[in-house]
Design a protein around this motif. Sequence first.
Motif, mmCIF file in Angstrom:
data_model
loop_
_atom_site.group_PDB
_atom_site.id
_atom_site.type_symbol
_atom_site.label_atom_id
_atom_site.label_comp_id
_atom_site.label_asym_id
_atom_site.label_seq_id
_atom_site.Cartn_x
_atom_site.Cartn_y
_atom_site.Cartn_z
ATOM 1 N N MET A 50 24.765 64.940 43.856
ATOM 2 C CA MET A 50 25.478 64.271 44.949
ATOM 3 C C MET A 50 25.503 62.766 44.738
ATOM 4 N N PHE A 51 24.381 62.208 44.301
ATOM 5 C CA PHE A 51 24.310 60.771 44.047
ATOM 6 C C PHE A 51 25.275 60.364 42.936
ATOM 7 N N ILE A 52 25.326 61.156 41.865
ATOM 8 C CA ILE A 52 26.214 60.826 40.749
ATOM 9 C C ILE A 52 27.674 60.912 41.181
ATOM 10 N N HIS A 53 28.016 61.957 41.927
ATOM 11 C CA HIS A 53 29.400 62.071 42.402
ATOM 12 C C HIS A 53 29.751 60.943 43.360
ATOM 13 N N GLN A 54 28.821 60.564 44.209
ATOM 14 C CA GLN A 54 29.070 59.459 45.131
ATOM 15 C C GLN A 54 29.303 58.160 44.361
ATOM 16 N N ALA A 55 28.494 57.932 43.321
ATOM 17 C CA ALA A 55 28.666 56.723 42.505
ATOM 18 C C ALA A 55 30.015 56.734 41.802
ATOM 19 N N LYS A 56 30.417 57.888 41.282
ATOM 20 C CA LYS A 56 31.723 57.968 40.608
ATOM 21 C C LYS A 56 32.868 57.735 41.588
ATOM 22 N N PHE A 57 32.765 58.311 42.783
ATOM 23 C CA PHE A 57 33.815 58.103 43.780
ATOM 24 C C PHE A 57 33.882 56.642 44.205
ATOM 25 N N ASP A 58 32.735 55.996 44.334
ATOM 26 C CA ASP A 58 32.707 54.586 44.697
ATOM 27 C C ASP A 58 33.375 53.736 43.621
ATOM 28 N N ILE A 59 33.087 54.025 42.378
ATOM 29 C CA ILE A 59 33.709 53.271 41.283
ATOM 30 C C ILE A 59 35.209 53.527 41.240
ATOM 31 N N MET A 60 35.611 54.781 41.481
ATOM 32 C CA MET A 60 37.042 55.097 41.500
ATOM 33 C C MET A 60 37.748 54.380 42.651
ATOM 34 N N ASP A 61 37.093 54.269 43.803
ATOM 35 C CA ASP A 61 37.677 53.529 44.924
ATOM 36 C C ASP A 61 37.853 52.058 44.571
ATOM 37 N N GLN A 62 36.834 51.477 43.929
ATOM 38 C CA GLN A 62 36.940 50.087 43.507
ATOM 39 C C GLN A 62 38.061 49.910 42.484
ATOM 40 N N LEU A 63 38.192 50.874 41.595
ATOM 41 C CA LEU A 63 39.225 50.811 40.565
ATOM 42 C C LEU A 63 40.618 50.913 41.171
ATOM 43 N N SER A 64 40.773 51.785 42.154
ATOM 44 C CA SER A 64 42.083 51.944 42.786
ATOM 45 C C SER A 64 42.422 50.775 43.703
ATOM 46 N N ALA A 65 41.431 49.998 44.122
ATOM 47 C CA ALA A 65 41.688 48.856 45.000
ATOM 48 C C ALA A 65 42.201 47.642 44.243
ATOM 49 N N ILE A 66 42.129 47.659 42.934
ATOM 50 C CA ILE A 66 42.624 46.524 42.141
ATOM 51 C C ILE A 66 44.138 46.637 42.059
ATOM 52 N N ARG A 67 44.825 45.672 42.627
ATOM 53 C CA ARG A 67 46.280 45.739 42.706
ATOM 54 C C ARG A 67 46.980 44.826 41.690
ATOM 55 N N GLY A 68 46.355 43.730 41.338
ATOM 56 C CA GLY A 68 47.014 42.751 40.483
ATOM 57 C C GLY A 68 46.906 43.078 39.006
ATOM 58 N N TYR A 69 47.573 42.230 38.213
ATOM 59 C CA TYR A 69 47.547 42.388 36.761
ATOM 60 C C TYR A 69 47.144 41.097 36.079
ATOM 61 N N ALA A 70 46.402 40.282 36.788
ATOM 62 C CA ALA A 70 45.911 39.042 36.198
ATOM 63 C C ALA A 70 44.777 39.373 35.226
ATOM 64 N N GLU A 71 44.360 38.380 34.472
ATOM 65 C CA GLU A 71 43.313 38.594 33.476
ATOM 66 C C GLU A 71 42.009 39.049 34.135
ATOM 67 N N GLU A 72 41.676 38.482 35.290
ATOM 68 C CA GLU A 72 40.459 38.877 35.996
ATOM 69 C C GLU A 72 40.541 40.330 36.470
ATOM 70 N N ASP A 73 41.740 40.736 36.915
ATOM 71 C CA ASP A 73 41.930 42.114 37.365
ATOM 72 C C ASP A 73 41.759 43.100 36.209
#
Length: 128
Positions: A50-73
């Motif tokens: 459960m912890f591993i799946h929660q961590a993966k979902f959290d990372i996927m949420d962070q990844l999907s929240a990136i909207r821009g295409y700048a170098e930092e993004d």
Amino acid sequence: MINNDAIDSYNHRLTATLSDLHKLSASQKDAVKAHGSKAENLLLNKDVAMFIHQAKFDIMDQLSAIRGYAEEDNTRRVALSNQLAGIDSFIAGLQRAVYMKNRVVNPKQEGPVRDPAQHNPTKEVFKP
């Protein structure tokens, strides 16, 4: 910090491959069995899963929240993707340890274990 104990344990770690399992000494085989048993316990632990799946979902949420295409993004995307790959690599390492333990315990076994009681040929699907 890296101390001498860490260096010594790294230099004396057990390295085994599937092609040289028959060359291992009895103490090395015991180490493979112990490591595989610990890995199997981790894989079967529902809290860890459960912890591993929660961590993966959290990372996927962070990844999907990136909207821009700048170098930092793009840098953030690569960092998050590497974190996901690291989690998958950790799970694959656990599965490999369990497989190696099973090969040491039963050296004649080549493929995955299949319970003959659960085998039903009428339900098999042919996959070309």
